[in-house]
Design an enzyme around this catalytic site. Sequence first.
Site, mmCIF file in Angstrom:
data_model
loop_
_atom_site.group_PDB
_atom_site.id
_atom_site.type_symbol
_atom_site.label_atom_id
_atom_site.label_comp_id
_atom_site.label_asym_id
_atom_site.label_seq_id
_atom_site.Cartn_x
_atom_site.Cartn_y
_atom_site.Cartn_z
ATOM 1 N N ASP A 63 -48.883 126.478 -18.452
ATOM 2 C CA ASP A 63 -49.789 127.594 -18.181
ATOM 3 C C ASP A 63 -49.317 128.748 -19.050
ATOM 4 O O ASP A 63 -48.230 129.273 -18.829
ATOM 5 C CB ASP A 63 -49.728 127.999 -16.702
ATOM 6 C CG ASP A 63 -50.465 127.041 -15.788
ATOM 7 O OD1 ASP A 63 -50.500 125.834 -16.101
ATOM 8 O OD2 ASP A 63 -50.979 127.485 -14.753
ATOM 9 N N LYS A 123 -57.851 129.716 -17.354
ATOM 10 C CA LYS A 123 -57.326 130.133 -16.052
ATOM 11 C C LYS A 123 -57.574 131.627 -15.896
ATOM 12 O O LYS A 123 -57.360 132.402 -16.824
ATOM 13 C CB LYS A 123 -55.838 129.806 -15.969
ATOM 14 C CG LYS A 123 -55.190 130.158 -14.651
ATOM 15 C CD LYS A 123 -53.722 129.706 -14.638
ATOM 16 C CE LYS A 123 -52.987 130.201 -13.422
ATOM 17 N NZ LYS A 123 -51.562 129.822 -13.447
ATOM 18 N N LYS A 152 -59.472 126.847 -14.076
ATOM 19 C CA LYS A 152 -58.525 127.014 -12.984
ATOM 20 C C LYS A 152 -58.688 128.427 -12.440
ATOM 21 O O LYS A 152 -58.469 129.410 -13.140
ATOM 22 C CB LYS A 152 -57.085 126.796 -13.451
ATOM 23 C CG LYS A 152 -56.066 126.927 -12.312
ATOM 24 C CD LYS A 152 -54.665 126.574 -12.775
ATOM 25 C CE LYS A 152 -53.653 126.754 -11.649
ATOM 26 N NZ LYS A 152 -52.283 126.441 -12.099
#
Length: 192
Positions: A63, A123, A152
Amino acid sequence: EAVKYGFCSVITQPYYIKKVRELLKGSGILAGSVIGFPFGCETTETKLFQAERALKSGAQEIDMVIGMPAFKNGRLKEAEEEIRQIASLGAPVKVIIETSLLTEEEIIAACKVCIGGGAAFVKTSTGFFGGGATVENIKLIKKTVGDKIKIKAAGGIRTIDDVIAMVESGADRIGTSGGVKIAEGLTNLKEY
């Protein structure tokens, strides 16, 4: 707790990734690490080093925070190339675009940068800047990315109702520190 409740992954700071991978061994749950966290202001070389070390320590996902200085200064190709370099290391990359700091036009541009860079996911948030995931932002991201990459939703998701709203709006995965309480079926987390 991740094993007990069957979470998809556990995302942790690079320092802990080796231990997390050991604890998850044989569970089928992915171990992931963050890089460029939480500001995205490191150089590409620093992020590459962080990602390489995380992968060597056992991370199966990365991430990363988008190169915020490049992105906010309109150097979109530079931000895209940074993602491409991290993605080239072989692990799925979820790029945190920090929607609470962006206009709608910037969210659209960030999504396009993520697609161009080969990210696996867009994300929404680190959770450090307030705002977090919103239904409106998830819908905008979904409209922009379609089925090209996944989404996400992260930041501020604390109830089962939040999870349902995010999934119905287009999120493929949920990031939350409240996963255990949500899994236990609590919808009111005032004590959280």
